[in-house]
Design an enzyme around this catalytic site. Structure first.
Site, PDB file in Angstrom:
ATOM      1  N   ASP A 128     -76.707  51.024 -25.954  1.00  0.00           N
ATOM      2  CA  ASP A 128     -77.932  51.412 -26.670  1.00  0.00           C
ATOM      3  C   ASP A 128     -77.826  52.744 -27.403  1.00  0.00           C
ATOM      4  OD1 ASP A 128     -78.976  49.086 -25.762  1.00  0.00           O
ATOM      5  OD2 ASP A 128     -80.603  49.959 -24.592  1.00  0.00           O
ATOM      6  N   CYS A 133     -68.266  41.613 -20.236  1.00  0.00           N
ATOM      7  CA  CYS A 133     -69.131  40.623 -20.876  1.00  0.00           C
ATOM      8  C   CYS A 133     -70.037  39.963 -19.845  1.00  0.00           C
ATOM      9  CB  CYS A 133     -68.291  39.561 -21.576  1.00  0.00           C
ATOM     10  SG  CYS A 133     -69.286  38.301 -22.408  1.00  0.00           S
ATOM     11  N   ALA A 175     -68.476  39.352 -29.871  1.00  0.00           N
ATOM     12  CA  ALA A 175     -68.146  37.994 -30.296  1.00  0.00           C
ATOM     13  C   ALA A 175     -69.088  37.547 -31.403  1.00  0.00           C
ATOM     14  CB  ALA A 175     -68.232  37.042 -29.110  1.00  0.00           C
TER      15      ALA A 175
END
Length: 329
Positions: free
Chosen positions: A203, A101, A19
């Site tokens: 990551d 999320c 987002a």
């Protein structure tokens, strides 16, 4: 070979939906620099909110390379199904469901990763959406709600049974947010247990780590998120390394100049002069991380108030440097 439904991709690298980041200009840029698939910013399943300026931009796919993938979020099966249908009518060719999320404003509405606590509701949502559209539906999750409730394997089995055609797993729980170390063991376990494609996320910052994650998890693809901030060329770098075992040389300042100026123009065109100037500050700030004394330049850039000023500033920034030199790795 990596595929989702009928779509076969050139490589197995995916840009994560983020987002405020993965808008149309940034998706196009990452696809140009090697991402096989770029998923849109998350949109709410509540179509009453789609008239907002933010939602209109997030739902804009004009000129985007196919297949166009749109991520939706919500907690009501019927609303999710209707939202998926509307997205397909608007040009979406893959629907991605967000159950990963960790943001409080999403979880407080029992959406995103909050759904992982209710496997029955997960099944209801996935079934409703897959039955409602004739395009592939994918799912993004975390390993679980907390370290004590890692239920990714159970959710993955439900997803496969409900007709989900690819599963992305971020190697943290919702409780971890982005703070704790990513663990890839859960992703490896899920990959061994289901037959649909699994995309590993979390990551992945450079080509060597991308190779490690693919080898360790046996995932079909990897999803890159924050490592692409200010470095959209990371996808071509990873792709080349996976294919050859060698690293591509870092881009020259001249090459980066063309990337940034092209991105800046696309942002201004997409958002208009006022909003475009504000959005550009964020992206150009990430680019400045690649340069010595970038913080000072970033602060100066953030004071500029028009597209012309921003463009002229960047031209002068590069005119003062040897553009044949390569940026630091």
């Amino acid at each position: 070979m990596f595929k989702i439904g009928p779509y076969v991709f050139d490589n197995n690298l995916v840009l994560a939906p983020m987002a405020g980041v993965t808008d149309l200009p940034f998706r196009n840029l990452c696809r140009k620099h090697g991402a096989a698939l770029a998923i849109s910013e998350m949109v709410t399943s509540d179509q009453r909110l789609w008239r907002s300026r933010k939602s209109r931009h997030r739902l804009d796919h004009l000129g985007e390379k196919k297949p166009r993938a749109v991520q939706i979020a919500g907690a009501d099966p019927q609303m999710m199904a209707q939202a998926a249908q509307s997205c397909v009518a608007n040009g979406a060719e893959i629907i991605d469901i967000n159950m990963g999320c960790p943001a409080k404003k999403v979880c407080n509405k029992a959406a995103g990763s909050a759904l992982l606590k209710d496997e029955g509701l997960v099944a209801d949502i996935l079934s409703a959406v897959t039955r409602s559209v004739n395009v592939p539906v994918t799912l993004k999750i975390r390993t679980g709600w907390s370290t004590n409730t890692r239920n990714a394997l159970s959710i993955a089995t439900i997803a496969q049974d409900c007709g989900i055609q690819a599963l992305t797993i971020h190697g943290r729980t919702r409780e971890c947010r982005f703070a704790d170390t990513v663990e890839y063991d859960t992703i490896a376990v899920v990959k061994q247990a289901i037959s649909i494609p699994v995309i590993a996320n979390g990551d992945i910052k450079n080509p060597k780590h991308a190779e490690y994650v693919l080898d360790y998890t046996a995932a079909d693809a990897i999803m890159v998120g924050r490592a692409a901030f200010g470095k959209p060329w990371i996808f071509s770098d990873i792709s080349y390394y996976l294919a050859t075992g060698n690293r591509l040389p870092q881009p020259t300042l001249g090459e980066v100049k063309q990337i940034i100026l092209g991105h800046l123009k696309a942002i201004h065109h997409f958002y208009g002069d006022i909003l475009g100037v504000r959005i550009a500050r964020k992206h150009v700030g990430w680019y400045f991380v690649n340069f010595a004394k970038g913080d000072s330049s970033r602060r100066q850039f953030n004071q500029l108030k028009s597209p012309g000023e921003q463009y002229a500033f960047l031209l002068e920034f590069f005119n003062q440097r040897d553009t044949s030199k390569r940026i630091a790795a």
